[in-house]
Design a protein around this motif. Structure first.
Motif, PDB file in Angstrom:
ATOM      1  N   GLU A 177       0.859  -1.190   0.000  1.00 28.72           N
ATOM      2  CA  GLU A 177       0.000   0.000   0.000  1.00 28.72           C
ATOM      3  C   GLU A 177       0.890   1.234   0.000  1.00 28.72           C
ATOM      4  O   GLU A 177       1.642   1.479   0.945  1.00 28.72           O
ATOM      5  CB  GLU A 177      -0.919  -0.012   1.217  1.00 28.72           C
ATOM      6  CG  GLU A 177      -1.858  -1.217   1.290  1.00 28.72           C
ATOM      7  CD  GLU A 177      -3.098  -1.041   0.428  1.00 28.72           C
ATOM      8  OE1 GLU A 177      -3.290   0.075  -0.125  1.00 28.72           O
ATOM      9  OE2 GLU A 177      -3.873  -2.006   0.305  1.00 28.72           O
ATOM     10  N   LEU A 178       0.789   2.043  -1.050  1.00 28.40           N
ATOM     11  CA  LEU A 178       1.765   3.097  -1.330  1.00 28.40           C
ATOM     12  C   LEU A 178       1.301   4.501  -0.960  1.00 28.40           C
ATOM     13  O   LEU A 178       1.889   5.474  -1.419  1.00 28.40           O
ATOM     14  CB  LEU A 178       2.115   3.068  -2.818  1.00 28.40           C
ATOM     15  CG  LEU A 178       2.817   1.785  -3.290  1.00 28.40           C
ATOM     16  CD1 LEU A 178       2.788   1.690  -4.812  1.00 28.40           C
ATOM     17  CD2 LEU A 178       4.250   1.739  -2.784  1.00 28.40           C
ATOM     18  N   GLY A 179       0.262   4.632  -0.154  1.00 25.57           N
ATOM     19  CA  GLY A 179      -0.220   5.960   0.204  1.00 25.57           C
ATOM     20  C   GLY A 179      -1.655   6.151  -0.219  1.00 25.57           C
ATOM     21  O   GLY A 179      -2.475   5.242  -0.104  1.00 25.57           O
ATOM     22  N   SER A 180      -1.968   7.319  -0.746  1.00 17.82           N
ATOM     23  CA  SER A 180      -3.357   7.713  -1.007  1.00 17.82           C
ATOM     24  C   SER A 180      -3.724   7.572  -2.478  1.00 17.82           C
ATOM     25  O   SER A 180      -2.877   7.700  -3.365  1.00 17.82           O
ATOM     26  CB  SER A 180      -3.581   9.164  -0.563  1.00 17.82           C
ATOM     27  OG  SER A 180      -3.283   9.316   0.810  1.00 17.82           O
ATOM     28  N   GLN A 181      -5.004   7.345  -2.720  1.00 22.64           N
ATOM     29  CA  GLN A 181      -5.505   7.164  -4.079  1.00 22.64           C
ATOM     30  C   GLN A 181      -5.668   8.497  -4.801  1.00 22.64           C
ATOM     31  O   GLN A 181      -5.569   9.560  -4.224  1.00 22.64           O
ATOM     32  CB  GLN A 181      -6.849   6.424  -4.044  1.00 22.64           C
ATOM     33  CG  GLN A 181      -7.970   7.198  -3.379  1.00 22.64           C
ATOM     34  CD  GLN A 181      -9.230   6.370  -3.209  1.00 22.64           C
ATOM     35  OE1 GLN A 181      -9.189   5.149  -3.129  1.00 22.64           O
ATOM     36  NE2 GLN A 181     -10.379   7.037  -3.137  1.00 22.64           N
ATOM     37  N   GLU A 182      -5.932   8.409  -6.104  1.00 24.43           N
ATOM     38  CA  GLU A 182      -6.243   9.552  -6.974  1.00 24.43           C
ATOM     39  C   GLU A 182      -5.087  10.549  -7.121  1.00 24.43           C
ATOM     40  O   GLU A 182      -5.301  11.703  -7.455  1.00 24.43           O
ATOM     41  CB  GLU A 182      -7.483  10.305  -6.468  1.00 24.43           C
ATOM     42  CG  GLU A 182      -8.792   9.521  -6.610  1.00 24.43           C
ATOM     43  CD  GLU A 182      -9.384   9.582  -8.013  1.00 24.43           C
ATOM     44  OE1 GLU A 182      -8.617   9.423  -8.976  1.00 24.43           O
ATOM     45  OE2 GLU A 182     -10.598   9.782  -8.133  1.00 24.43           O
TER      46      GLU A 182
END
Length: 382
Positions: A255-260
């Protein structure tokens, strides 16, 4: 300079007949070593993994490889293009409602007969035969299913067929608004320290439909069955075997952080962290990549808790990601302007236990029962 090959994989068709395609990049190692499969963007809004694959390809042009690496950005062309106004949806198949990352396949019934049939074979023979069996199973699901399969299954199975040909699998995702965290199978704990990720979720060695589970569970169950039959069949590097006389089979959801959103500079750092893990596993012939020194917190999946909003309203998210939050300290406050003047317009949300906030809902506007946060509720330092 390594040669990077590219092919376009056909994964389905739209109603108009237009092809759904996925790019597949391959770099072939010059020596014997573990093979790697990395994919990104199975969920439509989770785009940072594509930037990480770009940075990996840039790095891998000039790194000597012992094993081969397959990289697949834009893994889900339906999810990538599932927009509603300015937002990307793409977490669930809009036709079936099923999570795109819960459509992979594993049939535990294949384990026992395979183990009995190959009990006295060499490790090399077992590995070759078991890989072939899993690839053939997926091919049968794709090509010989009397009643057909869904759009999502067709995409997932073709990705899984590629992943089954690898020894190490990384599925790149992001959260809504999120810190970096790693889903790590419980048996592969030692590997978690080689990623530059400060929060690690240890998951059971079982299957619940995700790609990481679909690719490590068969090997885990095979190891257990061989043990029942009196044979040692290690599947991970340990302090005693250091990868010798073992088949290294590990899979992770990263999981690399936040989407969009993408950040190419952060993606470069993420790529270096992945290269650190690949160096540890002997995939790359280098001594240039090392895990960062950091405090790494871990939590069992059963203790990774969701906090649901006790009321509707507008949320001001207060808690800092990734840092321990003492019991009673506020995670958020909810604004209720309908109460202004004749009630309490502000409501503070806290918990009775020490936690580490990992991610929160993407919007400030929530209904009662919306998932506000996910937190490590019982955690330790790795």
């Amino acid at each position: 300079m390594n040669l990077i090959s590219k092919e376009v994989m056909h994964v389905g068709e739209m109603a108009s007949g237009a092809a759904l395609t996925v790019p597949v990049y391959r770099i072939k190692g010059k020596q014997q070593g573990p093979d790697v499969y990395i994919q990104a963007n199975m969920h439509g809004a989770e785009v940072q993994g594509n930037a990480v694959i770009f940075q990996l390809l840039e790095q891998l042009k000039t790194i000597e490889l012992n094993g081969s690496i397959t990289l697949v950005p834009y893994a889900n062309p339906v999810g990538c293009n599932h927009k509603n106004g300015e937002y990307t949806l793409g977490r669930f198949d809009p036709i079936t409602g099923v999570n795109w990352n819960r459509m992979y396949h594993f049939d535990e019934s294949i384990i026992e007969p395979f183990a009995k049939a190959h009990l006295t074979d060499s490790i090399v023979e077992i590995e070759r035969a078991f890989k072939a069996l899993m690839v053939e199973q997926i091919s049968q699901k794709l090509n010989h299913n009397i009643y057909g399969i869904t759009t999502g299954q067709r995409i997932a199975y073709q990705l899984q067929r590629l992943a089954h040909q690898a020894d190490l699998v990384l599925d790149l995702h992001t959260g809504p608004i999120s810190s970096k965290h790693l889903y790590c199978p419980d048996y592969a704990r030692a590997s978690a320290e080689y990623f530059d990720i400060p929060h690690v979720l240890f998951i059971p060695n079982g299957f619940d439909g995700a790609l990481d589970e679909a690719t490590f569970c068969p090997w885990w169950y095979l190891q257990l069955k061989f043990a029942e039959l009196g044979r040692d069949f290690p599947i991970t590097k340990t302090a005693t075997n250091q990868g010798k006389d073992a088949v290294i089979k590990e899979s992770f959801t990263v999981e690399l952080g936040s989407q969009e959103q993408i950040d190419l500079d952060v993606a470069h750092e993420d790529a270096l962290g992945i290269l650190s893990y690949l160096q540890y596993q002997g995939v790359i012939n280098s001594n240039d990549f090392h895990p960062k020194t950091m405090v790494r917190y871990s939590c069992m999946l059963e203790d990774y808790k969701a906090l649901y909003s006790p009321m509707g309203g507008m949320v001001d998210y207060l808690a800092e990601f990734g840092q321990p939050l003492a019991a009673g300290e506020p995670l958020a406050r909810i604004l209720r302007m309908d109460n202004y003047g004749d009630g309490d317009p502000l409501h503070y949300i806290s918990l009775e236990d020490d936690v580490i906030p990992i991610l929160h809902f993407a919007s400030a506007s929530v209904n009662q029962g919306t998932e506000l946060y996910k937190v490590f509720s019982k955690y330790s330092i790795l």
